[in-house]
Design a protein around this motif. Sequence first.
Motif, PDB file in Angstrom:
ATOM      1  N   LEU A 121       0.837  -1.199   0.000  1.00  0.00           N
ATOM      2  CA  LEU A 121       0.000   0.000   0.000  1.00  0.00           C
ATOM      3  C   LEU A 121       0.870   1.246   0.000  1.00  0.00           C
ATOM      4  CD1 LEU A 121      -2.478  -1.189   2.774  1.00  0.00           C
ATOM      5  CD2 LEU A 121      -2.899  -1.176   0.308  1.00  0.00           C
ATOM      6  N   ALA A 122       0.353   2.313  -0.572  1.00  0.00           N
ATOM      7  CA  ALA A 122       1.043   3.609  -0.564  1.00  0.00           C
ATOM      8  C   ALA A 122       0.620   4.380   0.678  1.00  0.00           C
ATOM      9  CB  ALA A 122       0.686   4.399  -1.816  1.00  0.00           C
ATOM     10  N   LEU A 123       1.580   5.010   1.333  1.00  0.00           N
ATOM     11  CA  LEU A 123       1.303   5.859   2.492  1.00  0.00           C
ATOM     12  C   LEU A 123       1.146   7.297   2.017  1.00  0.00           C
ATOM     13  CD1 LEU A 123       3.902   4.369   4.954  1.00  0.00           C
ATOM     14  CD2 LEU A 123       1.420   4.332   5.239  1.00  0.00           C
ATOM     15  N   LEU A 124       0.142   7.978   2.530  1.00  0.00           N
ATOM     16  CA  LEU A 124      -0.142   9.355   2.128  1.00  0.00           C
ATOM     17  C   LEU A 124      -0.239  10.255   3.344  1.00  0.00           C
ATOM     18  CD1 LEU A 124      -3.032   8.619  -0.383  1.00  0.00           C
ATOM     19  CD2 LEU A 124      -0.669   9.124  -0.959  1.00  0.00           C
ATOM     20  N   ARG A 125       0.228  11.464   3.193  1.00  0.00           N
ATOM     21  CA  ARG A 125       0.069  12.497   4.221  1.00  0.00           C
ATOM     22  C   ARG A 125      -0.796  13.586   3.627  1.00  0.00           C
ATOM     23  NH1 ARG A 125       4.847  14.166   7.630  1.00  0.00           N
ATOM     24  NH2 ARG A 125       3.840  12.647   8.939  1.00  0.00           N
ATOM     25  N   ASP A 126      -1.781  14.048   4.407  1.00  0.00           N
ATOM     26  CA  ASP A 126      -2.665  15.121   3.942  1.00  0.00           C
ATOM     27  C   ASP A 126      -1.868  16.384   3.669  1.00  0.00           C
ATOM     28  OD1 ASP A 126      -4.981  13.643   4.040  1.00  0.00           O
ATOM     29  OD2 ASP A 126      -5.510  14.282   6.058  1.00  0.00           O
ATOM     30  N   VAL A 160      -9.151  -5.170  11.211  1.00  0.00           N
ATOM     31  CA  VAL A 160      -7.884  -4.482  11.458  1.00  0.00           C
ATOM     32  C   VAL A 160      -6.766  -5.299  10.824  1.00  0.00           C
ATOM     33  CG1 VAL A 160      -6.249  -3.853  13.281  1.00  0.00           C
ATOM     34  CG2 VAL A 160      -8.668  -3.426  13.610  1.00  0.00           C
ATOM     35  N   SER A 161      -5.722  -4.598  10.368  1.00  0.00           N
ATOM     36  CA  SER A 161      -4.540  -5.269   9.825  1.00  0.00           C
ATOM     37  C   SER A 161      -3.294  -4.613  10.394  1.00  0.00           C
ATOM     38  CB  SER A 161      -4.508  -5.162   8.299  1.00  0.00           C
ATOM     39  OG  SER A 161      -5.624  -5.784   7.732  1.00  0.00           O
ATOM     40  N   TYR A 162      -2.172  -5.331  10.262  1.00  0.00           N
ATOM     41  CA  TYR A 162      -0.884  -4.783  10.665  1.00  0.00           C
ATOM     42  C   TYR A 162       0.026  -4.751   9.453  1.00  0.00           C
ATOM     43  CZ  TYR A 162      -2.285  -5.077  15.497  1.00  0.00           C
ATOM     44  OH  TYR A 162      -2.936  -4.882  16.686  1.00  0.00           O
ATOM     45  N   GLY A 163       0.768  -3.658   9.328  1.00  0.00           N
ATOM     46  CA  GLY A 163       1.664  -3.496   8.197  1.00  0.00           C
ATOM     47  C   GLY A 163       3.039  -3.061   8.652  1.00  0.00           C
ATOM     48  N   LEU A 164       4.024  -3.397   7.847  1.00  0.00           N
ATOM     49  CA  LEU A 164       5.411  -3.020   8.076  1.00  0.00           C
ATOM     50  C   LEU A 164       5.740  -1.873   7.126  1.00  0.00           C
ATOM     51  CD1 LEU A 164       8.177  -3.754   9.421  1.00  0.00           C
ATOM     52  CD2 LEU A 164       8.597  -5.151   7.385  1.00  0.00           C
ATOM     53  N   VAL A 165       6.242  -0.780   7.681  1.00  0.00           N
ATOM     54  CA  VAL A 165       6.632   0.363   6.854  1.00  0.00           C
ATOM     55  C   VAL A 165       7.920  -0.030   6.124  1.00  0.00           C
ATOM     56  CG1 VAL A 165       7.317   2.793   6.832  1.00  0.00           C
ATOM     57  CG2 VAL A 165       5.552   2.004   8.434  1.00  0.00           C
ATOM     58  N   LEU A 166       7.845  -0.124   4.797  1.00  0.00           N
ATOM     59  CA  LEU A 166       9.000  -0.545   3.996  1.00  0.00           C
ATOM     60  C   LEU A 166       9.911   0.623   3.653  1.00  0.00           C
ATOM     61  CD1 LEU A 166       7.312  -2.937   1.416  1.00  0.00           C
ATOM     62  CD2 LEU A 166       8.585  -3.551   3.478  1.00  0.00           C
ATOM     63  N   GLN A 167       9.302   1.724   3.303  1.00  0.00           N
ATOM     64  CA  GLN A 167      10.052   2.887   2.842  1.00  0.00           C
ATOM     65  C   GLN A 167       9.236   4.110   3.221  1.00  0.00           C
ATOM     66  OE1 GLN A 167      10.047   2.774  -1.397  1.00  0.00           O
ATOM     67  NE2 GLN A 167      10.420   4.941  -1.596  1.00  0.00           N
ATOM     68  N   VAL A 168       9.915   5.154   3.697  1.00  0.00           N
ATOM     69  CA  VAL A 168       9.180   6.339   4.109  1.00  0.00           C
ATOM     70  C   VAL A 168      10.079   7.562   4.008  1.00  0.00           C
ATOM     71  CG1 VAL A 168       9.684   6.139   6.576  1.00  0.00           C
ATOM     72  CG2 VAL A 168       7.564   7.184   5.851  1.00  0.00           C
ATOM     73  N   GLU A 169       9.493   8.683   3.591  1.00  0.00           N
ATOM     74  CA  GLU A 169      10.234   9.938   3.476  1.00  0.00           C
ATOM     75  C   GLU A 169      10.008  10.847   4.678  1.00  0.00           C
ATOM     76  OE1 GLU A 169       9.118  11.681  -0.246  1.00  0.00           O
ATOM     77  OE2 GLU A 169       9.591   9.857  -1.346  1.00  0.00           O
ATOM     78  N   HIS A 170       8.857  10.720   5.319  1.00  0.00           N
ATOM     79  CA  HIS A 170       8.503  11.517   6.496  1.00  0.00           C
ATOM     80  C   HIS A 170       7.967  10.564   7.553  1.00  0.00           C
ATOM     81  CE1 HIS A 170       8.905  15.171   4.140  1.00  0.00           C
ATOM     82  NE2 HIS A 170       8.142  14.624   3.210  1.00  0.00           N
ATOM     83  N   PRO A 171       8.046  10.911   8.825  1.00  0.00           N
ATOM     84  CA  PRO A 171       7.493  10.037   9.866  1.00  0.00           C
ATOM     85  C   PRO A 171       6.004   9.768   9.637  1.00  0.00           C
ATOM     86  CG  PRO A 171       8.799  11.800  10.840  1.00  0.00           C
ATOM     87  CD  PRO A 171       8.667  12.120   9.388  1.00  0.00           C
ATOM     88  N   VAL A 172       5.596   8.542   9.934  1.00  0.00           N
ATOM     89  CA  VAL A 172       4.205   8.122   9.800  1.00  0.00           C
ATOM     90  C   VAL A 172       3.554   8.257  11.173  1.00  0.00           C
ATOM     91  CG1 VAL A 172       2.688   6.183   9.250  1.00  0.00           C
ATOM     92  CG2 VAL A 172       4.817   6.504   7.970  1.00  0.00           C
ATOM     93  N   THR A 173       2.367   8.839  11.219  1.00  0.00           N
ATOM     94  CA  THR A 173       1.658   9.007  12.483  1.00  0.00           C
ATOM     95  C   THR A 173       0.236   8.489  12.348  1.00  0.00           C
ATOM     96  OG1 THR A 173       0.903  11.227  11.889  1.00  0.00           O
ATOM     97  CG2 THR A 173       2.971  11.089  13.099  1.00  0.00           C
ATOM     98  N   ALA A 174      -0.397   8.231  13.486  1.00  0.00           N
ATOM     99  CA  ALA A 174      -1.796   7.844  13.487  1.00  0.00           C
ATOM    100  C   ALA A 174      -2.595   8.916  12.764  1.00  0.00           C
ATOM    101  CB  ALA A 174      -2.296   7.663  14.911  1.00  0.00           C
ATOM    102  N   GLY A 175      -3.505   8.486  11.903  1.00  0.00           N
ATOM    103  CA  GLY A 175      -4.296   9.424  11.114  1.00  0.00           C
ATOM    104  C   GLY A 175      -3.811   9.565   9.693  1.00  0.00           C
ATOM    105  N   ASP A 176      -2.524   9.225   9.425  1.00  0.00           N
ATOM    106  CA  ASP A 176      -2.047   9.231   8.041  1.00  0.00           C
ATOM    107  C   ASP A 176      -2.862   8.206   7.260  1.00  0.00           C
ATOM    108  OD1 ASP A 176      -0.211  11.172   8.631  1.00  0.00           O
ATOM    109  OD2 ASP A 176       1.550   9.877   8.431  1.00  0.00           O
ATOM    110  N   ARG A 177      -2.924   8.399   5.962  1.00  0.00           N
ATOM    111  CA  ARG A 177      -3.767   7.551   5.127  1.00  0.00           C
ATOM    112  C   ARG A 177      -2.947   6.565   4.315  1.00  0.00           C
ATOM    113  NH1 ARG A 177      -6.277  10.082   1.256  1.00  0.00           N
ATOM    114  NH2 ARG A 177      -4.875  11.837   1.224  1.00  0.00           N
ATOM    115  N   PHE A 178      -3.635   5.551   3.790  1.00  0.00           N
ATOM    116  CA  PHE A 178      -3.030   4.615   2.854  1.00  0.00           C
ATOM    117  C   PHE A 178      -4.025   4.339   1.738  1.00  0.00           C
ATOM    118  CE2 PHE A 178      -5.132   1.943   5.988  1.00  0.00           C
ATOM    119  CZ  PHE A 178      -5.853   1.056   5.195  1.00  0.00           C
ATOM    120  N   THR A 179      -3.482   3.905   0.597  1.00  0.00           N
ATOM    121  CA  THR A 179      -4.295   3.553  -0.547  1.00  0.00           C
ATOM    122  C   THR A 179      -3.509   2.565  -1.410  1.00  0.00           C
ATOM    123  OG1 THR A 179      -5.603   4.451  -2.385  1.00  0.00           O
ATOM    124  CG2 THR A 179      -3.476   5.495  -1.950  1.00  0.00           C
ATOM    125  N   GLN A 180      -4.120   2.064  -2.462  1.00  0.00           N
ATOM    126  CA  GLN A 180      -3.378   1.183  -3.365  1.00  0.00           C
ATOM    127  C   GLN A 180      -2.290   1.998  -4.038  1.00  0.00           C
ATOM    128  OE1 GLN A 180      -6.560   2.007  -3.786  1.00  0.00           O
ATOM    129  NE2 GLN A 180      -6.660   3.019  -5.763  1.00  0.00           N
TER     130      GLN A 180
END
Length: 181
Positions: A121-126, A160-180
């Motif tokens: 999944l792709a991680l997105l920040r608003d 609910v699911s659990y995921g491993l952050v593979l790659q990230v440019e900015h810290p991931v926080t609760a509330g950040d979004r994900f999509t395909q």
Amino acid sequence: YQQATPLRDPTTFEILVYEARILATAEYAREGGSIPAVGGKSTLAVPATFELISVKEEVGIGDRLAPAATREFVNFAPHAPAKPISGQIISVYGDALNAGQNHVVALNRGAADGLEQGHILALLRDGPLVTDRTVAQPTQIKLPDERTGLLFVFRVFDRVSYGLVLQVEHPVTAGDRFTQP
């Protein structure tokens, strides 16, 4: 296990699941029972004894014991979801406020929503709200959302699911979004 804490959907605030963090692994050592109390008119309880085999975090009074879940080992290939899916990060596993590469996060989507083990999944920040001062009358505008990294889903439950952050440019926080991706 620590006392279970509720994981809530960031949008609806509905409790999706209760999460109990594993503190240690223990083995049964001696049976408990009871012994006669002084005077012999009553008995005193003697608890069973367990030996801690491996410890991840401090174990204290009030922590719980439960049989170890059997681990299922499933072979799967990383792949994108077949249909569109989106959701939010519920929490960062452990005591951290932010997640980086190789951290585990909880997602507010599960098997009931079409997530599977192996999904990438792709991680997105608003995008933030800013004031556009290039016009005669300054106005609020929303900058575009940014893709900040990739997530690998490794454990899926119904909601609910659990995921491993593979790659990230900015810290991931609760509330950040994900999509395909």
